[in-house]
Write an enzyme that holds these catalytic residues in place. Structure first.
Site, PDB file in Angstrom:
ATOM      1  N   ASN A 198       0.809  -1.219   0.000  1.00  0.00           N
ATOM      2  CA  ASN A 198       0.000   0.000   0.000  1.00  0.00           C
ATOM      3  C   ASN A 198       0.841   1.267   0.000  1.00  0.00           C
ATOM      4  O   ASN A 198       0.349   2.333  -0.344  1.00  0.00           O
ATOM      5  CB  ASN A 198      -0.953   0.017   1.199  1.00  0.00           C
ATOM      6  CG  ASN A 198      -0.245  -0.210   2.506  1.00  0.00           C
ATOM      7  OD1 ASN A 198       0.389  -1.249   2.711  1.00  0.00           O
ATOM      8  ND2 ASN A 198      -0.318   0.750   3.406  1.00  0.00           N
TER       9      ASN A 198
ATOM     10  N   GLN B 184      -4.829  -3.766  -1.888  1.00  0.00           N
ATOM     11  CA  GLN B 184      -4.440  -2.802  -2.933  1.00  0.00           C
ATOM     12  C   GLN B 184      -4.406  -3.431  -4.315  1.00  0.00           C
ATOM     13  O   GLN B 184      -4.499  -2.717  -5.311  1.00  0.00           O
ATOM     14  CB  GLN B 184      -3.061  -2.194  -2.613  1.00  0.00           C
ATOM     15  CG  GLN B 184      -3.041  -1.315  -1.380  1.00  0.00           C
ATOM     16  CD  GLN B 184      -3.840  -0.013  -1.551  1.00  0.00           C
ATOM     17  OE1 GLN B 184      -4.194   0.397  -2.652  1.00  0.00           O
ATOM     18  NE2 GLN B 184      -4.143   0.639  -0.435  1.00  0.00           N
TER      19      GLN B 184
ATOM     20  N   CYS C 116      -2.583   5.530   6.669  1.00  0.00           N
ATOM     21  CA  CYS C 116      -3.047   4.986   7.939  1.00  0.00           C
ATOM     22  C   CYS C 116      -2.186   5.490   9.083  1.00  0.00           C
ATOM     23  O   CYS C 116      -2.622   5.543  10.216  1.00  0.00           O
ATOM     24  CB  CYS C 116      -3.000   3.469   7.917  1.00  0.00           C
ATOM     25  SG  CYS C 116      -3.754   2.816   6.454  1.00  0.00           S
TER      26      CYS C 116
HETATM   27  C1  LIG Z   1      -2.830  -3.255   2.286  1.00  0.00           C
HETATM   28  C2  LIG Z   1      -3.968  -2.820   3.142  1.00  0.00           C
HETATM   29  N1  LIG Z   1      -4.467  -3.669   4.053  1.00  0.00           N
HETATM   30  C3  LIG Z   1      -5.488  -3.331   4.839  1.00  0.00           C
HETATM   31  C4  LIG Z   1      -6.077  -2.088   4.766  1.00  0.00           C
HETATM   32  C5  LIG Z   1      -7.225  -1.746   5.661  1.00  0.00           C
HETATM   33  O1  LIG Z   1      -8.401  -1.734   4.911  1.00  0.00           O
HETATM   34  P1  LIG Z   1      -9.794  -1.192   5.513  1.00  0.00           P
HETATM   35  O2  LIG Z   1      -9.705   0.290   5.434  1.00  0.00           O
HETATM   36  O3  LIG Z   1     -10.815  -1.755   4.592  1.00  0.00           O
HETATM   37  O4  LIG Z   1      -9.930  -1.716   6.878  1.00  0.00           O
HETATM   38  C6  LIG Z   1      -5.568  -1.153   3.857  1.00  0.00           C
HETATM   39  C7  LIG Z   1      -6.120   0.225   3.800  1.00  0.00           C
HETATM   40  O5  LIG Z   1      -5.417   1.193   3.948  1.00  0.00           O
HETATM   41  C8  LIG Z   1      -4.498  -1.534   3.006  1.00  0.00           C
HETATM   42  O6  LIG Z   1      -4.000  -0.686   2.115  1.00  0.00           O
END
Ligand SMILES: Cc1ncc(COP(=O)(O)O)c(C=O)c1O
Length: 395
Positions: free
Chosen positions: A152, A180, A328
């Site tokens: 990501n 992603q 995040c």
């Molecule tokens: C690789 C990856 N995993 C997990 C997530 C989390 O996803 P969600 O926002 O649907 O909980 C994200 C989102 O940023 C992500 O990019």
């Protein structure tokens, strides 16, 4: 004027066709999909099953191998905690990497607190995990390997099929976080060879708050312990009233993404290449490319502009919405753990920018963004040089 949106790895706008499909579910087909006694329930259940088939067809799996969740964070948590707990009599060892999303990294840390053992594999300078390193880390008591498919932050794509062969040979399950990559590159679970796969609606122009977890049902049949206790929805794996509008939206978004994947696979990749070429021309020096040239997702470009603070750069770039490091983690100024794992210094990692394109970005926007980056970096570098000269001159 609103900035140009180039943060599609953080989230995407909901496609109007997805919105149109969801709207009647709020006000007309609003039944509880678990209500077995009347037509409202049956109708909602039917909508959920249509969406399940749509997502399953993109993954090349059976519909009954999919569990709907509240998003990829929940899918990742369910995969890691659910599998480790279900197989605790076999072993207590989990293998993952240093470049995972926090949903996997932090779930692994939580499992450690519960007495599980976690190995976090290193990556090479492009962010790739070597299948041999996975092989070397597998022990008698290893239950699960969890490796992100498309990263990501940098967009690097891991060699999941080779890692899957290693896992299969050694009788260890493989989970991949395809949040992603789903809808952007092929994610056929049989071709990938994974046993579990996480995905999310809002990264593919679908709604937020909905995702899915693929759990292989045969050869082998993966056992999983629920992490939420309750009414036993989703075959007992995920309790909680189904988010029917969200699930309908995810189904349509998945179908549209896969249609686009077939009809126009290179549009976003071509835009990204244009962006990269433009930045290279405008900034021939002092840029570290954190996204590899090949083996990458079509929509993410990450680079560090040396000699400039990423946050200062972001603040100055008023006309474009991008991320510094991972969205995040962007509430903190901690350097990105992914970029540090690639061997970047903390300062280089802090100077990283992530541009991520989506279905609605245009060539004209890309050109405006190239211009913006070139101008802003030029100004910041000139200011820095003036500051230096002033300081040196005064010393
Ligand atoms: C690789 C990856 N995993 C997990 C997530 C989390 O996803 P969600 O926002 O649907 O909980 C994200 C989102 O940023 C992500 O990019």
């Amino acid at each position: 004027m609103r900035p140009i949106y180039m943060d599609n790895a953080a989230t995407t706008s909901v496609d109007p066709r997805v919105v149109a499909a969801m709207l009647p579910v709020f006000s007309e087909s609003y039944g509880n999909a678990a209500s077995r006694n009347h037509a409202f329930g049956w109708e909602a259940e039917e909508l959920v099953e249509i969406a399940r088939r749509e997502v399953a067809s993109v993954l090349g799996c059976e519909a009954r191998e999919l569990v709907f969740t509240s998003g990829a964070t929940e899918s990742d948590n369910l995969a890691l905690k659910g599998v480790l707990r279900a197989y605790s009599s076999k072993g207590r060892h989990l293998i993952t990497t240093k470049v995972e999303h926090p949903a996997v990294l932090d779930a692994a840390t939580a499992l450690e607190r519960d007495g599980m053992d976690v190995t976090r594999l290193r990556v090479d300078s492009e962010g790739r995990v070597a299948p041999e390193d996975v092989a070397g880390a597998i022990r008698e008591d290893t239950v699960l390997v969890s490796i992100i498919h498309g990263n990501n932050e940098t967009g690097v794509v891991q060699d999941v099929p080779s890692i899957a062969s290693v896992c299969r040979e050694r009788g260890v399950l493989l989970h991949t976080d395809a949040t992603q990559s789903f809808g952007k590159i092929p994610t056929d679970v049989r071709a990938l060879g994974c046993d579990l796969l996480s995905l999310s609606g809002h990264k593919i122009h679908g709604p937020k708050g909905v995702g899915a977890l693929f759990i292989r049902r045969r050869n082998p049949r993966v056992r999983i312990e629920p992490i939420l206790d309750g009414g036993g929805h989703e075959g007992g794996v995920r309790s909680g009233t189904a988010n029917v509008p969200g699930i309908v939206g995810l189904g349509v978004a998945a179908r549209l993404a896969s249609e686009e994947l077939e009809s126009d696979p290179h549009r976003i990749a071509t835009l990204l290449e244009r962006l990269e070429r433009g930045i290279r021309e405008r900034l021939p020096d002092g840029v570290l490319w954190n996204t590899p040239e090949s083996g990458r997702l079509p929509h993410i470009l990450n680079f560090s502009v040396t000699g400039v603070e990423g946050e200062a750069l972001l603040l100055a770039m008023r006309n474009v919405a991008v991320s510094s490091g991972s969205a995040c983690a962007s509430a903190s100024l901690e350097p990105s753990h992914v970029l540090l794992a690639l061997g970047r210094s903390p300062a280089e990692a802090r100077a990283a920018l992530r541009f991520s394109l989506g279905r609605f970005n245009t060539e004209e926007e890309v050109d405006r963004v190239i211009d913006e980056v070139g101008t802003v970096v030029g100004t910041l570098r000139a200011a820095r040089a003036r500051h230096r000269t002033g300081r040196d001159g005064g010393a």
